[in-house]
Scaffold this active site. Structure first.
Site, mmCIF file in Angstrom:
data_model
loop_
_atom_site.group_PDB
_atom_site.id
_atom_site.type_symbol
_atom_site.label_atom_id
_atom_site.label_comp_id
_atom_site.label_asym_id
_atom_site.label_seq_id
_atom_site.Cartn_x
_atom_site.Cartn_y
_atom_site.Cartn_z
ATOM 1 N N GLU A 277 -6.874 10.761 1.018
ATOM 2 C CA GLU A 277 -6.012 12.081 0.413
ATOM 3 C C GLU A 277 -6.820 13.100 1.325
ATOM 4 O OE1 GLU A 277 -1.726 12.095 0.536
ATOM 5 O OE2 GLU A 277 -2.226 14.245 -0.985
ATOM 6 N N GLU A 280 -9.423 13.132 3.798
ATOM 7 C CA GLU A 280 -8.309 14.233 4.672
ATOM 8 C C GLU A 280 -8.420 15.570 5.072
ATOM 9 O OE1 GLU A 280 -4.388 12.754 5.330
ATOM 10 O OE2 GLU A 280 -4.421 13.686 7.312
ATOM 11 N N CYS A 298 3.601 11.635 -0.347
ATOM 12 C CA CYS A 298 3.886 10.573 -0.811
ATOM 13 C C CYS A 298 4.721 10.174 -1.706
ATOM 14 C CB CYS A 298 2.500 9.860 -2.421
ATOM 15 S SG CYS A 298 2.675 11.321 -3.416
ATOM 16 N N SER A 318 0.166 14.774 5.526
ATOM 17 C CA SER A 318 -0.988 13.438 5.350
ATOM 18 C C SER A 318 -0.518 12.485 5.922
ATOM 19 C CB SER A 318 -1.703 13.703 4.134
ATOM 20 O OG SER A 318 -2.085 12.262 3.467
ATOM 21 N N LYS A 356 12.494 5.600 -2.819
ATOM 22 C CA LYS A 356 11.495 4.186 -2.054
ATOM 23 C C LYS A 356 11.913 3.708 -1.683
ATOM 24 C CE LYS A 356 7.377 6.365 -3.960
ATOM 25 N NZ LYS A 356 6.826 6.369 -2.660
ATOM 26 N N GLU A 359 11.895 3.950 2.202
ATOM 27 C CA GLU A 359 10.805 4.425 2.555
ATOM 28 C C GLU A 359 10.222 2.791 2.533
ATOM 29 O OE1 GLU A 359 6.940 6.578 0.937
ATOM 30 O OE2 GLU A 359 6.796 4.526 -0.331
ATOM 31 N N GLU A 364 7.751 1.020 10.266
ATOM 32 C CA GLU A 364 6.726 1.959 10.471
ATOM 33 C C GLU A 364 6.035 0.910 8.945
ATOM 34 O OE1 GLU A 364 8.743 4.051 9.932
ATOM 35 O OE2 GLU A 364 8.069 5.879 8.771
ATOM 36 N N CYS A 501 7.879 12.233 -10.402
ATOM 37 C CA CYS A 501 8.522 10.796 -10.325
ATOM 38 C C CYS A 501 8.837 11.170 -10.966
ATOM 39 C CB CYS A 501 7.732 9.491 -10.037
ATOM 40 S SG CYS A 501 7.478 10.262 -7.787
HETATM 41 FE FE1 HC1 Z 1 5.702 8.170 -7.792
HETATM 42 FE FE2 HC1 Z 1 4.013 7.277 -6.642
HETATM 43 S S1 HC1 Z 1 3.641 8.843 -8.263
HETATM 44 S S2 HC1 Z 1 5.902 8.750 -5.208
HETATM 45 O O1 HC1 Z 1 6.362 9.863 -8.046
HETATM 46 O O2 HC1 Z 1 2.940 8.698 -4.968
HETATM 47 O O3 HC1 Z 1 8.207 6.815 -7.307
HETATM 48 O O4 HC1 Z 1 5.995 7.662 -10.660
HETATM 49 O O5 HC1 Z 1 5.297 5.506 -7.620
HETATM 50 O O6 HC1 Z 1 4.523 5.954 -3.853
HETATM 51 O O7 HC1 Z 1 1.788 5.697 -7.530
HETATM 52 C C1 HC1 Z 1 7.617 7.343 -7.702
HETATM 53 C C2 HC1 Z 1 5.783 7.113 -8.887
HETATM 54 C C3 HC1 Z 1 4.814 6.205 -7.516
HETATM 55 C C4 HC1 Z 1 4.185 6.169 -4.595
HETATM 56 C C5 HC1 Z 1 2.447 6.535 -6.948
#
Ligand code: HC1
Ligand code: SF4
Length: 564
Positions: A277, A280, A298, A318, A356, A359, A364, A501
């Site tokens: 990132e 980028e 993220c 991103s 998550k 996700e 994809e 998070c």
């Molecule tokens: Fe998160 Fe991440 S910090 S998004 O907040 O970018 O869920 O803890 O795992 O993928 O590393 C959440 C936390 C986590 C991702 C990272």
């Protein structure tokens, strides 16, 4: 400023917005369903009723304190009201407490006991409604809803999504979605903040525990865990530890007892994200592209929100996959190469986040039809597995992560708190390795629990503007200002959950600003204790760039359909 007489006791008040806050200051605990200090006042549940000296009753949450006011909180009349309210709620409730997942943590159960409801005088009046468990993250059971409206306000006021609302009238009143559709069929972003405030079992995490057990029991599977940054400072709360206590070593030990074959830290994935990132961002700054600012990618709830609400901004988001997905892909790739048996590699991500789950299931995020992350369990689900298996968490000896990814950088760990992504990226830019450089970055204005933070830092003689937001409603306000030209940023970090998070909906409940502050402190403590501060200094990361990523760097970035 002034004073009140509460149950005969003189209490001074200052800037308390309502009588309820003054009552709590007096050390009196009034039951409430619909009052949350971080949401607007609704005054619907009527549990916090009080009586003034003339016998008039009012809700204490929605009445401001007045100097000289005399009130009572527990008269016979009030006790009768509260009991009646609970009885009526229970008449409409499905009452399968013995098997309800919320049992023991349910506010309805707790308050029913407190106000002395020992039997329910009324028969069960309501028809049974279907449970919505079709989505990846949240299960909605309207039969357990008590119409407090907390979820409606959380969805609207924290996230600005507003997919839940009241519908129908009188005894048919319900909280539901538009046209009563399933949550996954409306614009829900799976953040789970509705479930964080839900007092009963009406909104619950969609569990994947059984899938995890199946994999762990299957001899033909190698089960590999990755643990997200925010889990380590919250899981202890399920076992009586203070919020913020760092439990990483104990989590590793517990996972080994549960039968996981390999245990890694998602912070390694975060280190990869930092490098990709940051590169980028620099590339976009240097080429002066018109796709500025660059938004972080993220947080999956933010990503889905951006797709739905701002497709025109997707070029600005991103191209990096999230640390969960980068690391899932890297683990699968690494094990494919080094594996000496023909076991199937199954990656289980342990996350503070309900989004998550969605996700990991997105098309994809599969390559050649195989998911990079197979199962996602939340902090709370892991705590359930630990309890179900009789593991005494607090007595576990701390254990170390496995190789080849057994190193963690502080930069990766701070991803778990709002502002952490930006701080980690800045550490990458500032090549000077002194403690004062790190301190300077941490004091730039990107730390702290405010919903919107801004900082300007100098990189290579250029003033770089950074925006940090948590809560999608805050993100929306910032986007409006950017689009109107009122604000200019180079990089904007967005996290959907309060505090980042650490405040994810998969974390232990209850959550409030105090709990989140303590968890954030734990994250920064873990960073302080880490001998590696920068992502690029993590040997696990260097090895990856010199190894599998030489020919496979594209697995770190988003593609419509991964075929690699
Ligand atoms: Fe998160 Fe991440 S910090 S998004 O907040 O970018 O869920 O803890 O795992 O993928 O590393 C959440 C936390 C986590 C991702 C990272
Ligand atoms: Fe709203 Fe988030 Fe709940 Fe979906 S998960 S209904 S977006 S609060």
């Amino acid at each position: 400023m002034g004073h009140m007489i509460i149950d005969g006791q003189r209490i001074e008040f200052g800037d308390e917005k309502n009588i309820l806050a003054v009552i709590r200051k007096a050390g009196i605990e009034l039951p409430t369903f619909c009052y949350h200090s971080e949401l607007s006042v609704y005054g619907a549940c009527r549990m916090c009723m009080i009586e003034d000296k003339w016998g008039s009753t009012m809700t204490s949450c929605s009445t401001p304190p007045k100097d000289g006011m005399e009130i009572k909180t527990n008269t016979e009349k009030l006790k009768k009201y509260r009991k009646m309210i609970i009885e009526l709620l229970l008449a409409n409730h499905d009452r399968d407490c013995t098997t309800c997942e919320k049992s023991g943590r349910c506010k309805l159960q707790e308050i029913a006991l407190k106000v002395g409801v020992r039997k329910i005088r009324f028969g069960q009046g309501k028809k049974v409604m279907p449970v919505d468990d079709l989505g990846p993250s949240i299960v909605r059971n309207p039969n357990k809803c008590i119409l407090c409206g907390d979820c409606v306000r959380a969805c609207q006021e924290i996230q600005g999504v507003g997919v839940l609302d009241f519908a129908y009238r009188g005894s048919d009143l319900q909280v539901t979605t538009a046209f009563n559709k399933a949550l996954h069929a409306v614009d829900c972003v799976n953040c789970g903040q509705c479930r964080v405030v839900c007092p009963t079992g009406a909104l619950m995490i969609k569990k994947e525990i059984d899938r995890a057990y199946e994999a762990l029991q299957n001899k033909n599977m190698r089960v590999i865990a990755q643990i997200a940054p925010a889990v380590r400072v919250a899981i202890g709360e399920e076992f009586g530890l203070e919020p913020g206590a760092i439990s990483m070593g104990k989590i590793v030990a517990a996972l080994r007892k549960l039968g996981f074959d390999n245990i890694f830290d998602t912070a390694v994935g975060a280190d990869l994200t930092v490098i990709e990132e940051a590169e980028e961002l620099m590339d976009r700054i240097q080429k002066k592209q018109n796709t500025m600012p660059l938004f972080s990618s993220c947080c999956p709830a933010w990503f889905k929100y951006a797709e739905q609400k701002h497709p025109e901004l997707m070029e600005n988001v991103s191209s990096c996959r999230s640390p969960q997905q980068m690391f899932g892909a890297v683990i699968k790739e690494q094990f494919k190469r080094q594996q000496k048996d023909d076991r199937q590699n199954v990656v289980v991500a342990i996350m503070p986040c309900t989004a998550k789950k969605h996700e990991a299931a997105r098309p994809e995020n599969s390559r050649n039809g195989i998911r990079d992350v197979d199962i996602v369990i939340t902090t709370q689900e892991l705590a359930i597995m630990i309890q179900e298996n009789g593991i005494i968490f607090n007595e576990l000896e701390e254990e170390a992560l496995d190789m080849p990814f057994g190193f963690t950088s502080g930069a990766g760990v701070i991803f778990g708190v709002s502002g952490g992504v930006s701080e980690a990226v800045l550490r990458y830019y500032y090549k000077e390795r002194t403690a004062s450089t790190l301190k300077g970055i941490s004091y730039s204005g990107i730390r702290g629990m405010e919903g919107v933070k801004e900082a300007t830092v100098e990189i290579d003689g250029r003033q770089v503007r950074i925006g940090v937001v948590h809560g999608l409603k805050n993100a929306e306000s910032l986007i409006k200002k950017i689009v109107n030209g009122q604000e200019r940023f180079d990089f904007v970090e967005v996290m959907a959950c309060p505090g980042g998070c650490i405040g994810g909906a998969g974390q232990p409940i209850p959550q409030n600003s105090d709990v989140r502050r303590k968890r954030a402190k734990g994250i920064y403590k873990a960073d302080n204790e880490s001998p590696i501060k920068r992502s690029e200094d993590n040997p696990a990361v260097t090895n990856l760039y010199e190894g599998i990523l030489q020919s496979k760097r594209e697995i770190l970035h988003r593609h419509e359909n991964h075929q690699n």
